[in-house]
Structures are given as structure tokens and as C-alpha cells.
Design a protein around this motif. Structure first.
Motif, mmCIF file in Angstrom:
data_model
loop_
_atom_site.group_PDB
_atom_site.id
_atom_site.type_symbol
_atom_site.label_atom_id
_atom_site.label_comp_id
_atom_site.label_asym_id
_atom_site.label_seq_id
_atom_site.Cartn_x
_atom_site.Cartn_y
_atom_site.Cartn_z
ATOM 1 N N GLY A 1 -11.676 25.629 9.664
ATOM 2 C CA GLY A 1 -11.568 26.540 10.790
ATOM 3 C C GLY A 1 -12.207 26.028 12.065
ATOM 4 N N ALA A 2 -12.696 24.793 12.042
ATOM 5 C CA ALA A 2 -13.367 24.264 13.238
ATOM 6 C C ALA A 2 -12.379 23.998 14.367
ATOM 7 N N GLY A 3 -11.111 23.939 14.031
ATOM 8 C CA GLY A 3 -10.116 23.764 15.088
ATOM 9 C C GLY A 3 -9.498 22.374 15.130
ATOM 10 N N LYS A 4 -9.492 21.679 14.005
ATOM 11 C CA LYS A 4 -8.919 20.335 13.969
ATOM 12 C C LYS A 4 -7.413 20.389 14.241
ATOM 13 N N THR A 5 -6.749 21.235 13.459
ATOM 14 C CA THR A 5 -5.299 21.327 13.612
ATOM 15 C C THR A 5 -4.938 21.784 15.015
ATOM 16 N N THR A 6 -5.668 22.766 15.498
ATOM 17 C CA THR A 6 -5.365 23.311 16.826
ATOM 18 C C THR A 6 -5.481 22.219 17.886
ATOM 19 N N LEU A 7 -6.527 21.443 17.794
ATOM 20 C CA LEU A 7 -6.723 20.362 18.767
ATOM 21 C C LEU A 7 -5.592 19.341 18.673
ATOM 22 N N GLU B 1 -2.444 15.342 8.335
ATOM 23 C CA GLU B 1 -3.312 16.515 8.259
ATOM 24 C C GLU B 1 -3.990 16.647 6.895
ATOM 25 N N ASP B 2 -5.253 16.995 6.930
ATOM 26 C CA ASP B 2 -6.027 17.330 5.730
ATOM 27 C C ASP B 2 -6.109 16.164 4.738
ATOM 28 N N LEU B 3 -6.591 15.057 5.247
ATOM 29 C CA LEU B 3 -6.687 13.854 4.396
ATOM 30 C C LEU B 3 -7.660 14.024 3.233
ATOM 31 N N PHE C 1 -18.743 23.504 16.706
ATOM 32 C CA PHE C 1 -18.230 24.845 16.995
ATOM 33 C C PHE C 1 -18.194 25.082 18.497
ATOM 34 N N LEU C 2 -17.599 26.202 18.871
ATOM 35 C CA LEU C 2 -17.432 26.491 20.304
ATOM 36 C C LEU C 2 -18.727 27.056 20.904
ATOM 37 N N THR C 3 -18.922 26.786 22.168
ATOM 38 C CA THR C 3 -20.081 27.365 22.871
ATOM 39 C C THR C 3 -19.752 28.795 23.275
ATOM 40 N N ALA D 1 -14.075 31.912 27.415
ATOM 41 C CA ALA D 1 -12.800 31.355 27.893
ATOM 42 C C ALA D 1 -11.664 31.782 26.974
ATOM 43 N N TYR D 2 -11.967 31.816 25.700
ATOM 44 C CA TYR D 2 -10.948 32.241 24.741
ATOM 45 C C TYR D 2 -10.511 33.684 25.022
ATOM 46 N N LEU D 3 -11.515 34.548 25.239
ATOM 47 C CA LEU D 3 -11.189 35.961 25.485
ATOM 48 C C LEU D 3 -10.355 36.092 26.761
ATOM 49 N N PHE E 1 -13.330 32.002 12.684
ATOM 50 C CA PHE E 1 -14.125 33.226 12.525
ATOM 51 C C PHE E 1 -13.988 34.071 13.806
ATOM 52 N N MET E 2 -14.079 33.392 14.923
ATOM 53 C CA MET E 2 -13.972 34.072 16.212
ATOM 54 C C MET E 2 -12.643 34.835 16.311
ATOM 55 N N VAL E 3 -11.557 34.142 15.990
ATOM 56 C CA VAL E 3 -10.240 34.772 16.088
ATOM 57 C C VAL E 3 -10.168 35.964 15.146
ATOM 58 N N ASN E 4 -10.728 35.796 13.959
ATOM 59 C CA ASN E 4 -10.680 36.890 12.985
ATOM 60 C C ASN E 4 -11.509 38.090 13.405
ATOM 61 N N PHE F 1 0.767 28.716 5.379
ATOM 62 C CA PHE F 1 -0.320 29.626 5.743
ATOM 63 C C PHE F 1 -0.945 29.122 7.039
ATOM 64 N N MET F 2 -1.208 30.037 7.947
ATOM 65 C CA MET F 2 -1.780 29.652 9.233
ATOM 66 C C MET F 2 -3.061 28.869 8.990
ATOM 67 N N HIS F 3 -3.714 29.228 7.932
ATOM 68 C CA HIS F 3 -4.942 28.538 7.615
ATOM 69 C C HIS F 3 -5.131 28.486 6.100
HETATM 70 N N1 ATP Z 1 -10.319 25.156 20.521
HETATM 71 C C1 ATP Z 1 -9.812 26.320 20.133
HETATM 72 N N2 ATP Z 1 -9.532 27.254 21.043
HETATM 73 C C2 ATP Z 1 -9.023 28.430 20.654
HETATM 74 N N3 ATP Z 1 -8.778 28.778 19.392
HETATM 75 C C3 ATP Z 1 -9.033 27.883 18.442
HETATM 76 C C4 ATP Z 1 -9.567 26.600 18.771
HETATM 77 N N4 ATP Z 1 -9.715 25.922 17.644
HETATM 78 C C5 ATP Z 1 -9.294 26.715 16.658
HETATM 79 N N5 ATP Z 1 -8.888 27.892 17.118
HETATM 80 C C6 ATP Z 1 -8.436 29.025 16.303
HETATM 81 O O1 ATP Z 1 -8.995 28.884 15.014
HETATM 82 C C7 ATP Z 1 -8.001 28.850 14.026
HETATM 83 C C8 ATP Z 1 -8.388 27.841 12.999
HETATM 84 O O2 ATP Z 1 -8.305 26.566 13.555
HETATM 85 P P1 ATP Z 1 -7.638 25.350 12.817
HETATM 86 O O3 ATP Z 1 -6.593 25.792 11.888
HETATM 87 O O4 ATP Z 1 -7.268 24.367 13.858
HETATM 88 O O5 ATP Z 1 -8.866 24.813 12.001
HETATM 89 P P2 ATP Z 1 -8.972 23.522 11.119
HETATM 90 O O6 ATP Z 1 -10.188 22.811 11.529
HETATM 91 O O7 ATP Z 1 -7.715 22.771 11.182
HETATM 92 O O8 ATP Z 1 -9.210 24.114 9.694
HETATM 93 P P3 ATP Z 1 -8.842 23.484 8.263
HETATM 94 O O9 ATP Z 1 -9.894 22.522 7.912
HETATM 95 O O10 ATP Z 1 -8.884 24.615 7.315
HETATM 96 O O11 ATP Z 1 -7.483 22.892 8.378
HETATM 97 C C9 ATP Z 1 -6.728 28.497 14.749
HETATM 98 O O12 ATP Z 1 -5.622 29.114 14.133
HETATM 99 C C10 ATP Z 1 -6.944 29.050 16.120
HETATM 100 O O13 ATP Z 1 -6.575 30.405 16.129
#
Ligand code: ATP
Ligand code: MG
Length: 1005
Positions: A189-195, A306-308, A369-371, A377-379, A406-409, A522-524
Motif C-alpha cells: 500500500g505504499a504506492g508502488k503501483t500507483t507511482l 509488478e510484485d517481484l 509514506f506520505l507527509t 494535497a491528496y484531499l 490506509f489514507m484512501v481507506n 483486485f485494486m490491491h
Molecule cells: N502517491 C499517491 N498519491 C495518492 N494516492 C496514492 C499514492 N500512492 C498510493 N495511493 C493510493 O494507495 C493505494 C495503494 O497503492 P498501491 O496499490 O500503489 O500500493 P503498492 O505499494 O503497489 O502496494 P502492493 O505492495 O500491495 O502492491 C492506491 O490504490 C491509491 O489509491
């Protein structure tokens, strides 16, 4: 490894819209119009668009395109999907689609350059970014509004400016042919995929790139060699200009293309199969590097894996191979993984780290994690135009530590239970913030649990089955689990995609029985894990079983193609019999990709599964079958000397004897014979060879006879029984039919036809027929070439190198040695490569470059011993001893000969024994003392005796030459003439070879 730690996040580019650190990326969401309050409305019943008071009629095709875009609002819809939606089953060009899009833009008063509704995703398709209501459908106004509040979080990216910049820099490097491998790491959930997705989308917008994405899968992906790579390339090949890639793969990487059968017509596939016979792991790795080189000459490739942490072993091997590839390549690999998942030291990613650490192509990009500012900024980005209550960002940050998921949830949770209300201008806190905070779960997992609790029972049931199917699944699988209709399940998945953001669409999947259904992801992964954990064990097993049975039926005779997945479902569904069967198929699939590590893993798991079956002959038969294949794969992975190789065969022998199954017992004993032979344990190998022959004769099976004559011929040759060795090899060669006895394409086993010819050749030389020997060995090489079987070819070429060395032909030996080294490097045969190195070292020394030759032979010998092999050690030690003697290192030469004689004694390897004695005589003689002369004479006589006993006339000749020369020097001319003349005259061929020429000139003196 160059660890890149982004500097304490540099201030991100402020976004003018929200005046915060939202990363403004040209293609990242935020383009929703907030000014336009009169939302257009799609009227399906009348196939028109209502824009305020205006009703705009649409052509049916145009309407279908808009409907499809609306169904996937906010997501990229590829041209293919749109074309299929408007022109189902018809091949049409993009032109018609462009006309529809233009018509829609006109109707919506939209501008392609500054889109408010329809955004072009360069070369890929379109995305609906504006707010359109579907009248009367499930997406009524409030649903559309909710969908908007749930703006796909993946399209928002905050607080990652430095990381994005780093990736851009890496892409620039890649474009300049400086290859880069970047690992984006961070916890779940750290945001790897999103980035990575945001970066890929941005890069796609720039054009001129190949961008392929592949996903590693938790449940069964580890057992599917190259899964994410094949997925990425498969998709790239299906893109509009993918034909070019298919052509490159056909030319440069047939072993890969053959793994993607859907891309070729039947005839093409058959030709390709011919070209990849006997392929090896090394060949696959090399071909992919070549293909990437070729395809990136004018276009950079971005490969996202993804997800090595769930990767198969082979994919990681490929990364190492790409990092090592000597040519410049325009390649950027971005791999994501969670460090927590690879904490065990034996995880293959650690080995990858170790290997890549020494190369400067690799960097790690750890995501923190995010500051609090980024949360704010997200909000702002998620609720554009609204005033955000003060303290809300801080509260969320404190609760979640800034974990994005966690934030999104948390935000979703508050919106869902009404604590937070999204009105036109502001985000309203219903209770006070501190009240709102109570009841928010402490951990991300608990939070996800709460989120799931709020789903309707139908949604829960759907997701439950989906989680059993895997992080990625077909709607048809879920339909089977729920005994429901596929279309209904698809609509359910679409709803979960649009409204709840629990799933995302992932193309579609067609099964061989004609079932076609949407594929979802699954989204996650944590959602899937959390839901799976909530299913009771009994229900889980029931569902796994049902899904497996449905998929098995749908795939019919092609079910083995999805064996890795089926084996997991059957195992978890409590059907060990079928689970073991599919593990066996999965192992065969892995061997087809030359992936021995995965094959070994499947076979070991299958053996464990068998333990759950009732004892009896059926179980024993299965075990035997598994162990026979395991033996070959284990030898490739562990080397010949490994204990496990032998213990596996021993157990297999026990089972085969219990069963009284001749053919299987033969396979096992023959495998075991090979192990002993390679280890230099000749009497054990001999006993096994004889048993094999007896079994083959009882069964009167030509296949087995050919193999057993070959096996026995080899062993007898090493033992110095050349007469019997020749008989067996020639019998085997006569019985061999190249059309029937194809090499074992799945493993590293030699072709018996090649083996029979090669050992007939060697035996013939010893027996005094150097020319016939040469003919035979060349026939062996020719046959192996015809077979296009690299393993057999390496075997034949090594034999040819030996034979030329026997004949003292320096150039020819060298040529064959170089050939076998090149072949072995290409295909990864360490034993053969080492043998080639020894022979090339001999040639070097024989040409007068003594010390270099000796050094090379020593290196070759060390590499040879490192494989666990010991066969033919006596010969190699003798070659080295001779070279040392010629270089004036007499003591070292004598020491090596002592070693060789001891080895001959303990192993029973006697084919070079006569030479060992003769050479010792020659070296001792150099001392020049009277005593030395006597010792030398005794050694020559010993050599002569051994050679005579073995009827090895070629070695008898050499011993006779040495002894005659000594006698001549001591005036015993007559004795010398008598001895040498007798042996010399028995030769009817090979008179031009150095040994016979030397004998002749000695006779003349
Ligand atoms: N930089 C970001 N800005 C805004 N929202 C984010 C950001 N990074 C992640 N998110 C939110 O958090 C959710 C989880 O992020 P993501 O799926 O990218 O995590 P991940 O690190 O790929 O997790 P995993 O290890 O389980 O694959 C995303 O669906 C998105 O909603
Ligand atoms: Mg991810």
C-alpha cells in the motif's frame, strides 16, 4: 547495488489548481470539470445525448462508443475495446472510431487539445474524464456523483515528485542506450503501483516507446517460469504495431515466441517448434537479450514487472542476464516489490541483489509514506473546489502514518458512514473531528475489514469467490463458484470497479470451450488477502475445488496449459490426486521453457501430495513417473555429484522393482548408471549397464536396446575393455533409427545414436583403427547437428576433440575444443565447457605456448571438478602431466601421474592406464641416472602389458615406441626392431598419423 534514496523529498511542483504539492502530471487525473453544473446525460432508451435542454441524436455506432466510455468512466479504454463495442466481430480500421469520437466531441462541445470530457490516450485509446449521467441505468445521478467522489485513487498521485523525476531520468538514460533497472520498493500500500502506473502513463503520452507490463501472481505465479515477462510481451505483441515485435521475436527469439502460441497461426507454430528443439535455459536468456537489442534499436523499451516478491525464478534470471548483456540496449526495467515479503535469506531476490550489486545498471527507489502536506494535497485533489476542514489532513496522517492505501481507506470509510460529507463547495465534518476519529481501526488490515463489512451481501459473496480465484481472475471463474450467470457477475464486477474501487478491469479472457468473460484484478492485493482470510476453511476448500473443476472442464484437453493454477486450486480444494497430476504437467511446462528450478519445485511438491493418497500400485506408479523426470531436472540444477540426485534415483529403483515395471525400471537404472559414470564410479555403472541390457533384452524393446548398448559401450570404454565396448556401440548404432529414437527433448540427456557412434569411434582408435575412428566421430557430429539437439552436439564435439588429440592433431583438437566451448557457453553446459577448456589448453601447450596451456588446462580441470564430475580424470591429468614434463616441470608431472594412477585404481577407469605408465617412464628417464633408466624400462613394459591385455594397439604402439627408443639408445637394435616392427605392421590404416610416422622413422634408424 546503487541504492538511490531520494533526497528528503524536494518540494514538489505546486499545482496551481490546489496550490499544494500535488504532482502536476499531464496525464494524471484532475481534469474533471467542476464549473459545468449541467451534466450531460446519456439516454440509452433513445440513443441520444441530453445536454441541458438540448437533445443531440447520435448515430448507433457513436452511441455505442460513448456508452462503452461511460461504462469505464475515468479509465483508459483501448481502441480495441471500443471497436469491439461498436463493431462487434468485425475487422475495422481506427478511422471509423475517430469519426465517432469527433462526433461526440462536437456534441459535448469538447476540445481534443483541452478535453473536458474525452481525453485521448496517445496511441492507446480514450478516457471519459467528464461527468456524464446515464439516465435510467444503475448509474443514476447520485451514483455518478458518488463515482466522482470516488475518483479513481490510482489516477491521483501526490508527494512523489522526486521519485517521478528519478524515473524520468532513468528513462532518459535508457533512451541514450544506458540500460537501467530500477526497483521500486515499499510495504503493502505504499504506492508502488500507483507511482509506476502514473509514470508509465506519462511516458506513454510522449510516444516512441514500447511499454509492457507484467504481473507476478502470489498463488501460483512462482511456479510459472517467465510469467510476467511473457504477459508483458504478449500484450505488446497485440498492440497495434505489435506485428513488428512478433517478427523480431520470430527472428531472434523463437524459444520465446513458441511460448505465446496465440500470436501465431498453426503452420507458423509448427515450424517454430522445429526450430526450438533442444532449447536450453541459456538459449532462452540469450535470445531474449538479442530480441530486446533488436527491437530497441530505434525505440526504447520500458518493462514493468509488478510484485517481484512473488516472481518465478526464471524471470529473475532474465534480469541478471539483461544486466550482463554486453551490447548497449535502450531498456528500462521497473520492478516493484515489498521488502517484508523477501525477508527470508533464501528468497531468490537476494541472489539477484548480490548479482546486480556489482553492476552499475541497477538502483533501488524505496518509497516512504506520505507527509502530512501530501495528505492535504491528496484531499485537495480528490475533492477539487471544496474547502477542506482544517485539521483533517493532520488527523488522517496521524491515524495512518501516511500509508497511502490506509489514507484512501480512512477517507472512504468516513464518507461511507456519513462522518464526512461531500457537498458542492466544501467537505463537511458531521461530528467533531475527535469524535470522528474514534472508531477508526488501528491498522490497515482492520480498516480494510471495516470497508468490507459495509458491502452488500451479494458483493461480499462475489468478492469472496474472487479472492479464492486469485488476485487476478476471470468473471467466468467467479460465476462458476457462485453457480451464477457470467453476465450478471460481470456487471457486479463492473459495479465494484466503478463505485467501490475494489477491482479494476484487466481485459478479457477466452477459454477453449468458448467462454469469454471480463478479467479483473483486485485494486490491491491486501483486499484479496483480507477477504480470503474471512472465508471459512471448509468453504474455501469447497470453492477451490469447484473453480478447479470448472476451469478443468472449460480447458478440456488443454487443461495442462494452466497446470500451475489448477494444481494450487486442487491442492487447496483437498484433491491431492489431481493436484499432483497438475504439478506433473506444470513441471513439464517448466521444462519446455528450460526452467529446471521450477520443474524441480513442482515435482517435489507433487511427491509430497502423493503421500496423501492411499498406498498401492497406482501411487507407486505416479511416484516413479515423478522421480524419473526429477532425476534429469535435479542433475541440471544440482550437478551430478549431489546426494539428492542419487537418493532420488535409489528410491525410484526401489519403487520400480516393487512394481516390476520394466520400462520404468530401465529409465531409472539408466539414469543412475549415468550418475555413477559421471562421478567416475565405474564398477557401479557397469553393473547398472548390464542390468539395463538384460531388461531391454527381456522386453525386446528396440528403444531400450539402443540405449542400453550405448550405456554399456561408454562404461566399457572407460574401463579399458575396448573390444566389448566396440561391440556394444556398433550394435547400438546399427539398431538406431534417427526418426524413431529422437533425443529426450525435455531434458539434458544425450541422444543414444550420437553416443553409440562417438564411443564406437573412440574404441576403434584404441583398437588400432585411427581412420575408421575419425569417420565415426564425424558421423556422430553430423547426426547431432541434424538432430539440432545442442546437448548431444556438445557431447559429439567433445568426443571429436578427444579423438583428434589421440591422433595428435593439434589444430583439429583446438578447433573442436573451441567449438564445444562456444556451444556450451551459449547453452549453459558447464561440464562440456570445462572439458573444452582442458582440450584447448592442451593444444596451446602443444603449439609451444607451454605455460599458458598449462594454466588453461588447470583452470579447465578445476571447473570440471566443480561440476561434481570425475569421469575421464585420468586422461586429463595425464595430458597436464605431459605438458608439465615438456615445460621442464618433471616433478610436477610425476606428481600428477601418481594422482592419475591412484584415481584409476579407485574408479576403475583404465582407458588411459597404459599411457600413465609410459608417461611416467618418459619423465623418470629425464633424471638420466642408471636407476632411472631401469625404472623407465619397467614402466614402459608395464604400459605395454596393459595395452596388450586391453588389445589397445594404439597405446601398445606408443609404449613400444618408447621402449624401442630406449633399447636403441642402449644398443639393443634387434630387440627394438622386433618389438616395434611387430606392432607397426599390424596397422592397416592411419599410417600418416604422427604416432605411426614416429614409429616408422624409428624403425628406419
Ligand atoms: N502517491 C499517491 N498519491 C495518492 N494516492 C496514492 C499514492 N500512492 C498510493 N495511493 C493510493 O494507495 C493505494 C495503494 O497503492 P498501491 O496499490 O500503489 O500500493 P503498492 O505499494 O503497489 O502496494 P502492493 O505492495 O500491495 O502492491 C492506491 O490504490 C491509491 O489509491
Ligand atoms: Mg502494487
Amino acid at each position: 547495488m546503487t541504492i538511490h534514496r531520494p533526497p528528503t523529498a524536494p518540494p514538489a511542483q505546486p499545482c496551481r489548481q490546489c496550490n499544494d504539492d500535488l504532482v502536476a502530471s499531464p496525464s494524471i487525473g484532475l481534469k474533471f470539470s467542476t464549473a459545468d453544473r449541467s451534466r450531460p446525460c446519456l439516454d440509452p432508451r433513445n440513443e441520444r445525448l441530453l445536454c441541458g435542454a438540448r437533445a443531440v441524436p447520435l448515430r448507433p455506432k457513436t452511441f455505442a462508443v460513448l456508452r462503452c466510455l461511460a461504462d469505464h468512466a475515468g479509465s483508459l479504454v483501448t481502441k480495441e475495446v471500443l471497436l469491439e463495442a461498436a463493431w462487434p466481430g468485425t475487422a475495422v480500421s481506427d478511422g471509423g472510431l475517430m469519426v465517432c469520437i469527433r462526433e461526440l466531441r462536437r456534441a459535448l462541445n469538447d476540445d481534443a487539445r483541452k478535453p473536458r470530457y474525452i481525453e485521448t490516450v496517445h496511441r492507446r485509446g480514450y478516457r471519459l474524464i467528464g461527468d456524464i449521467v446515464v439516465a435510467g441505468g444503475p448509474d443514476d445521478a447520485s451514483a455518478a456523483h458518488r463515482a466522482k467522489r470516488h475518483t479513481p485513487a490510482a489516477s491521483l498521485l501526490v508527494g512523489r515528485a522526486a521519485e517521478l523525476e528519478y524515473l524520468r531520468g532513468s528513462l532518459d538514460d535508457a533512451r541514450r542506450a544506458v540500460r537501467r533497472i530500477v526497483f521500486v520498493t515499499g510495504e503493502a500500500g505504499a504506492g508502488k503501483t500507483t507511482l509506476v502506473e502514473a509514470f508509465a502513463e506519462e511516458a506513454r503520452g510522449q510516444g516512441g516507446l514500447w511499454i509492457g507490463t507484467g504481473q507476478c501472481i502470489a498463488q501460483y505465479g512462482v511456479g510459472e517460469p517467465y510469467l510476467p515477462v511473457l504477459e508483458a510481451f504478449g500484450r505488446l505483441c497485440r498492440e497495434p504495431d505489435g506485428r513488428r515485435l512478433v517478427d523480431v521475436l520470430a527472428r531472434e527469439a523463437p524459444t520465446w515466441l513458441v511460448q505465446m502460441p496465440g500470436l501465431l497461426e498453426r503452420a507458423g507454430l509448427q515450424t517454430l517448434h522445429q526450430r526450438v528443439i533442444g532449447s536450453t535455459r541459456e538459449r532462452m536468456l540469450r535470445e531474449m537479450s538479442q530480441a530486446i537489442s533488436a527491437v530497441t534499436v530505434d525505440r526504447t523499451l520500458v518493462l514493468v514487472l509488478e510484485d517481484l516478491h512473488w516472481s518465478d525464478h526464471s524471470t529473475l534470471d532474465l534480469l541478471v542476464s539483461l544486466a550482463r548483456w554486453p551490447e548497449p540496449v535502450r531498456l528500462l526495467v521497473i520492478g516493484t516489490w515489498r521488502p517484508a515479503e523477501v525477508s527470508q535469506p533464501e528468497h531468490s531476490l537476494h541472489a539477484l541483489h548480490g548479482e546486480l550489486a556489482i553492476r552499475d545498471v541497477c538502483a533501488e527507489l524505496p518509497l516512504g509514506f506520505l507527509t502530512e502536506t501530501s495528505v492535504a494535497a491528496y484531499l485537495a485533489a480528490r475533492f477539487p473546489g471544496r474547502r477542506i476542514p482544517s485539521g483533517l489532513a493532520r488527523s488522517i496522517h496521524t491515524r495512518t502514518d501516511g500509508n497511502p492505501l490506509f489514507m484512501v481507506n480512512v477517507v472512504d470509510y468516513w464518507l461511507g458512514q456519513g462522518g464526512l460529507e461531500d457537498s458542492a463547495e466544501r467537505l463537511v465534518l458531521k461530528p467533531r473531528l475527535d469524535e470522528l476519529e474514534t472508531g477508526v481501526p488501528e491498522s490497515l488490515r482492520q480498516m480494510i475489514g471495516k470497508h468490507l463489512d459495509r458491502l452488500g451481501s451479494d458483493e461480499q459473496r462475489l468478492l469472496e469467490v474472487a479472492s479464492v480465484a486469485g488476485v487476478e481472475f476471470s468473471a467466468a471463474t467467479v460465476a462458476a463458484g457462485l453457480e451464477d450467470d457470467v453476465v450478471r457477475i460481470e456487471s457486479g464486477c463492473e459495479r465494484l470497479t466503478r463505485r467501490r474501487h475494489l477491482l479494476r478491469a484487466h481485459g478479457e479472457e477466452a477459454w477453449p470451450d468458448g467462454t469469454v468473460a471480463g478479467r479483473y484484478h483486485f485494486m490491491h492485493a491486501l483486499y484479496a488477502e483480507a477477504i480470503y482470510a474471512r472465508v471459512t476453511p471448509g468453504r474455501r476448500a469447497h470453492l477451490h475445488r469447484r473453480l478447479a473443476e470448472r476451469q478443468e472442464a472449460a480447458w478440456g484437453s488443454r487443461a495442462p496449459e494452466i497446470a500451475a493454477e489448477l494444481s494450487v486450486h486442487f491442492e487447496r480444494g483437498g484433491n491431492p490426486r489431481r493436484a499432483a497430476l497438475y504439478r506433473r504437467h506444470a513441471a513439464a511446462n517448466a521444462l519446455r521453457r528450460s526452467a529446471n528450478v521450477e520443474a524441480v519445485d513442482h515435482l517435489r511438491k507433487a511427491l509430497i501430495l502423493l503421500e496423501a493418497l492411499p498406498q498401492g500400485r497406482g501411487r507407486l506408479r505416479r511416484e516413479l513417473d515423478l522421480r524419473a523426470t526429477l532425476g534429469i531436472a535435479l542433475m541440471a540444477v544440482k550437478g551430478y555429484g549431489a546426494i539428492e540426485v542419487e537418493s532420488n534415483y535409489r528410491r525410484a529403483q526401489e519403487v520400480a522393482e516393487q512394481l516390476g515395471d520394466t520400462t520404468r525400471l530401465f529409465r531409472v537404472l539408466n539414469g543412475l548408471r549415468r550418475v555413477h559414470l559421471l562421478r567416475g564410479e565405474l564398477s557401479a555403472a557397469h553393473v547398472l549397464g548390464q542390468r539395463c541390457l538384460a531388461l531391454a533384452e527381456t522386453a525386446a524393446a528396440p528403444d531400450l536396446l539402443v540405449q542400453s548398448h550405448c550405456g554399456l559401450g561408454v562404461v566399457l570404454c572407460f574401463m579399458g575393455d575396448f573390444v566389448r565396448a566396440r561391440t556394444h556401440s556398433e550394435l547400438g548404432a546399427a539398431l538406431y533409427d534417427s526418426r524413431r529414437h529422437r533425443p529426450h527433448v525435455l531434458g539434458a540427456a544425450d541422444d543414444p545414436g550420437v553416443g553409440n557412434l562417438a564411443y564406437a569411434a573412440l574404441a576403434l582408435w584404441y583398437l588400432g583403427y585411427p581412420d575408421q575412428a575419425l569417420q565415426r566421430v564425424l558421423a556422430a557430429v553430423h547426426l547431432a547437428r541434424e538432430q539440432a539437439h545442442p546437448f548431444s552436439l556438445a557431447y559429439a564435439v567433445v568426443s571429436a576433440a578427444w579423438l583428434h588429440q589421440y591422433r595428435r592433431e593439434i589444430e583439429a583438437t583446438d578447433a573442436q575444443a573451441e567449438a564445444v566451448m562456444a556451444l556450451s557457453r551459449e547453452h549453459g553446459f558447464p561440464l562440456r565447457e570445462a572439458q573444452g577448456a582442458i582440450m584447448a589448453g592442451w593444444a596451446l601447450a602443444a603449439r609451444g605456448n607451454r605455460q599458458d596451456g598449462i594454466d588453461q588446462m588447470r583452470r579447465g580441470l578445476a571447473a570440471f571438478q566443480a561440476t561434481g564430475a570425475a569421469a575421464n580424470q585420468t586422461y586429463y591429468l595425464a595430458l597436464l602431466a605431459e605438458a608439465c614434463g615438456d615445460a621442464g616441470q618433471t616433478d610436477e608431472g610425476l606428481r600428477l601421474l601418481e594422482m592419475a594412477l591412484r584415481a584409476a585404481e579407485s574408479s576403475g577407469e583404465r582407458w588411459w592406464e597404459a599411457e600413465l605408465h609410459r608417461l611416467r617412464g618418459e619423465l623418470v628417464l629425464r633424471e638420466g641416472t642408471r636407476q632411472a633408466v631401469q625404472t623407465a624400462e619397467a614402466n614402459f613394459r608395464r604400459g605395454l602389458d596393459v595395452a596388450r591385455r586391453q588389445q589397445a594397439r594404439s597405446l601398445e604402439l606408443r609404449a613400444a615406441v618408447s621402449l624401442s627408443r630406449l633399447w636403441q639408445r642402449r644398443g639393443k637394435h634387434q630387440q627394438a626392431e622386433h618389438l616395434l616392427g611387430g606392432v607397426y605392421r599390424s596397422f592397416t590404416e592411419g599410417l600418416h598419423t604422427p604416432d605411426l610416422r614416429e614409429a616408422r622413422s624409428l624403425l628406419k634408424t
